[in-house]
Write a protein that holds these residues in place. Structure first.
Motif, mmCIF file in Angstrom:
data_model
loop_
_atom_site.group_PDB
_atom_site.id
_atom_site.type_symbol
_atom_site.label_atom_id
_atom_site.label_comp_id
_atom_site.label_asym_id
_atom_site.label_seq_id
_atom_site.Cartn_x
_atom_site.Cartn_y
_atom_site.Cartn_z
ATOM 1 N N TRP A 53 6.410 -2.750 -9.837
ATOM 2 C CA TRP A 53 7.074 -1.733 -10.673
ATOM 3 C C TRP A 53 6.080 -1.156 -11.456
ATOM 4 O O TRP A 53 5.618 -1.537 -12.559
ATOM 5 C CB TRP A 53 8.280 -2.371 -11.323
ATOM 6 N N GLY A 54 5.847 0.177 -11.354
ATOM 7 C CA GLY A 54 4.868 0.900 -12.355
ATOM 8 C C GLY A 54 3.457 1.063 -11.833
ATOM 9 O O GLY A 54 3.141 -0.085 -11.254
ATOM 10 N N LEU A 55 2.651 1.787 -12.202
ATOM 11 C CA LEU A 55 1.384 1.852 -11.899
ATOM 12 C C LEU A 55 0.467 2.752 -12.771
ATOM 13 O O LEU A 55 1.050 3.658 -13.185
ATOM 14 C CB LEU A 55 1.048 2.145 -10.407
ATOM 15 N N ILE A 56 -0.397 2.237 -13.006
ATOM 16 C CA ILE A 56 -1.673 2.959 -13.859
ATOM 17 C C ILE A 56 -3.001 2.833 -12.865
ATOM 18 O O ILE A 56 -3.250 1.895 -12.732
ATOM 19 C CB ILE A 56 -1.883 2.531 -15.152
ATOM 20 N N ARG A 57 -3.763 3.877 -12.829
ATOM 21 C CA ARG A 57 -4.979 3.893 -12.040
ATOM 22 C C ARG A 57 -5.799 2.973 -12.658
ATOM 23 O O ARG A 57 -6.006 2.967 -13.837
ATOM 24 C CB ARG A 57 -5.387 5.215 -11.848
ATOM 25 N N MET A 58 -6.388 2.026 -12.058
ATOM 26 C CA MET A 58 -7.310 1.069 -12.396
ATOM 27 C C MET A 58 -8.824 1.866 -12.136
ATOM 28 O O MET A 58 -9.164 1.911 -11.061
ATOM 29 C CB MET A 58 -7.514 -0.226 -11.929
ATOM 30 N N THR B 244 0.777 -1.231 -0.036
ATOM 31 C CA THR B 244 0.000 0.115 -0.101
ATOM 32 C C THR B 244 0.907 1.290 -0.024
ATOM 33 O O THR B 244 0.280 2.438 -0.109
ATOM 34 C CB THR B 244 -1.132 0.043 1.141
ATOM 35 N N GLN B 245 2.034 0.999 -0.038
ATOM 36 C CA GLN B 245 3.022 2.297 0.090
ATOM 37 C C GLN B 245 3.138 3.031 -1.095
ATOM 38 O O GLN B 245 2.768 2.567 -2.241
ATOM 39 C CB GLN B 245 4.391 1.847 0.686
ATOM 40 N N LYS B 246 3.723 4.375 -1.138
ATOM 41 C CA LYS B 246 3.752 5.027 -2.345
ATOM 42 C C LYS B 246 4.925 4.431 -3.198
ATOM 43 O O LYS B 246 5.920 3.953 -2.900
ATOM 44 C CB LYS B 246 4.367 6.621 -1.765
ATOM 45 N N MET B 247 4.660 4.302 -4.589
ATOM 46 C CA MET B 247 5.372 3.973 -5.581
ATOM 47 C C MET B 247 5.891 4.658 -6.568
ATOM 48 O O MET B 247 5.424 5.912 -6.725
ATOM 49 C CB MET B 247 4.628 2.896 -6.207
ATOM 50 N N GLU B 248 7.024 4.436 -7.267
ATOM 51 C CA GLU B 248 7.577 5.283 -8.042
ATOM 52 C C GLU B 248 7.023 4.593 -9.542
ATOM 53 O O GLU B 248 6.695 3.620 -9.721
ATOM 54 C CB GLU B 248 9.124 5.312 -8.206
ATOM 55 N N LYS C 228 0.312 -3.220 -14.763
ATOM 56 C CA LYS C 228 0.311 -1.877 -13.825
ATOM 57 C C LYS C 228 -0.973 -1.499 -13.251
ATOM 58 O O LYS C 228 -0.842 -0.954 -11.976
ATOM 59 C CB LYS C 228 1.028 -0.660 -14.614
ATOM 60 N N MET C 229 -1.915 -1.682 -14.011
ATOM 61 C CA MET C 229 -3.215 -1.414 -13.214
ATOM 62 C C MET C 229 -3.600 -2.295 -11.997
ATOM 63 O O MET C 229 -4.272 -1.928 -11.067
ATOM 64 C CB MET C 229 -4.365 -1.534 -14.511
ATOM 65 N N THR C 230 -3.057 -3.570 -12.428
ATOM 66 C CA THR C 230 -3.581 -4.617 -11.226
ATOM 67 C C THR C 230 -2.679 -4.270 -9.836
ATOM 68 O O THR C 230 -3.294 -4.570 -8.874
ATOM 69 C CB THR C 230 -3.116 -6.064 -11.513
ATOM 70 N N HIS C 231 -1.622 -3.551 -10.107
ATOM 71 C CA HIS C 231 -0.934 -2.999 -8.766
ATOM 72 C C HIS C 231 -1.714 -2.328 -7.763
ATOM 73 O O HIS C 231 -1.489 -2.389 -6.547
ATOM 74 C CB HIS C 231 0.407 -2.372 -9.251
ATOM 75 N N PHE D 1 -3.635 2.628 -0.866
ATOM 76 C CA PHE D 1 -2.739 2.807 -1.879
ATOM 77 C C PHE D 1 -3.083 3.988 -2.839
ATOM 78 O O PHE D 1 -2.317 4.453 -3.300
ATOM 79 C CB PHE D 1 -3.039 1.395 -2.657
ATOM 80 N N ILE D 2 -4.561 4.170 -3.152
ATOM 81 C CA ILE D 2 -5.022 5.089 -4.157
ATOM 82 C C ILE D 2 -4.469 6.464 -3.433
ATOM 83 O O ILE D 2 -3.878 7.231 -4.017
ATOM 84 C CB ILE D 2 -6.121 4.987 -4.193
ATOM 85 N N GLU D 3 -4.667 6.771 -2.011
ATOM 86 C CA GLU D 3 -4.307 7.743 -1.432
ATOM 87 C C GLU D 3 -2.797 8.325 -1.433
ATOM 88 O O GLU D 3 -2.328 9.235 -1.739
ATOM 89 C CB GLU D 3 -4.867 8.008 0.059
ATOM 90 N N ASN D 4 -2.119 7.015 -1.327
ATOM 91 C CA ASN D 4 -0.793 7.150 -1.398
ATOM 92 C C ASN D 4 -0.126 7.408 -2.918
ATOM 93 O O ASN D 4 0.903 7.867 -2.848
ATOM 94 C CB ASN D 4 0.319 6.025 -0.703
ATOM 95 N N ASN D 5 -0.645 7.068 -3.883
ATOM 96 C CA ASN D 5 -0.339 6.835 -5.114
ATOM 97 C C ASN D 5 -0.946 8.048 -6.184
ATOM 98 O O ASN D 5 -0.330 8.341 -7.202
ATOM 99 C CB ASN D 5 -0.123 5.618 -5.781
ATOM 100 N N PHE D 6 -2.173 8.242 -6.123
ATOM 101 C CA PHE D 6 -2.869 8.968 -7.169
ATOM 102 C C PHE D 6 -3.512 10.058 -6.584
ATOM 103 O O PHE D 6 -4.592 10.546 -7.449
ATOM 104 C CB PHE D 6 -4.249 7.969 -7.428
ATOM 105 N N THR D 7 -3.063 10.637 -5.587
ATOM 106 C CA THR D 7 -3.593 12.131 -5.386
ATOM 107 C C THR D 7 -2.927 13.032 -6.240
ATOM 108 O O THR D 7 -1.704 12.961 -6.644
ATOM 109 C CB THR D 7 -3.189 12.560 -3.830
#
Length: 170
Positions: free
Chosen positions: A89-94, A50-54, A77-80, A162-168
């Motif tokens: 490694w990598g993320l795209i908002r699902m 759930t941590q912030k990712m790069e 990356k969406m599944t992350h 996870f969303i709060e940490n990564n997609f704000t």
């Protein structure tokens, strides 16, 4: 002479039994240690999931004529956002937009994995994420993944974190 052969045979048999016993004890200790290590690894994966990712990417950056490999990367990356894994490694908002984009690319394609991926997309469109860890591992496997296998699905609370940490600030 016969007594010596009998004694030597008995001694070798006893040594063999002792050696087998020692190997069995050693194997059991190794199993206990690897089991303990797996438990620690699972706990670490849960914490880190759930941590912030790069590596944040935006679905708009994926072209409509993306290659099959690019689509695998996108869906992976969406599944992350939803899975527990030791490495991500990598993320795209699902969301509806990214799911629709993946479907659009698939429908226009002649990819070998088209039918399998369309089934996954259909489940995602219907909000069915109970297999998302298996779906992650399927896509990850097609990409030749060796590190970061999904080990479960985040709870709703964990996904929100996870969303709060990564997609704000999207």
């Amino acid at each position: 002479m016969k007594k010596t052969i009998v004694y030597l045979t008995a001694a070798f048999m006893a040594l063999g039994i002792i050696a087998l016993g020692a190997l069995k004890v050693s194997d059991n200790q190794g199993y206990a240690e690897s089991s303990k290590s797996a438990q620690v690894s699972d706990e670490k994966a849960m914490e880190e999931s759930t941590q912030k990712m790069e590596g944040l990417e935006f679905v708009q950056s994926v072209p409509k004529d993306a290659s099959e490999n690019a689509l695998w990367a996108m869906m992976h990356k969406m599944t992350h956002q939803k899975v527990i894994a030791s490495e991500k490694w990598g993320l795209i908002r699902m969301n509806d937009e990214s799911i629709a984009k993946a479907e659009e690319i698939l429908i226009a394609s002649d990819f070998k994995s088209k039918e399998d991926l369309l089934q996954i997309i259909e489940r995602w469109k219907n909000g069915q994420f109970d297999q998302v860890d298996d779906e992650h591992n399927f896509i990850w496997g097609m990409q030749g993944g060796s590190i970061g296998e999904a080990r479960g699905i985040l709870t709703e609370e964990q996904e929100k974190e996870f969303i709060e940490n990564n997609f704000t600030g999207e």
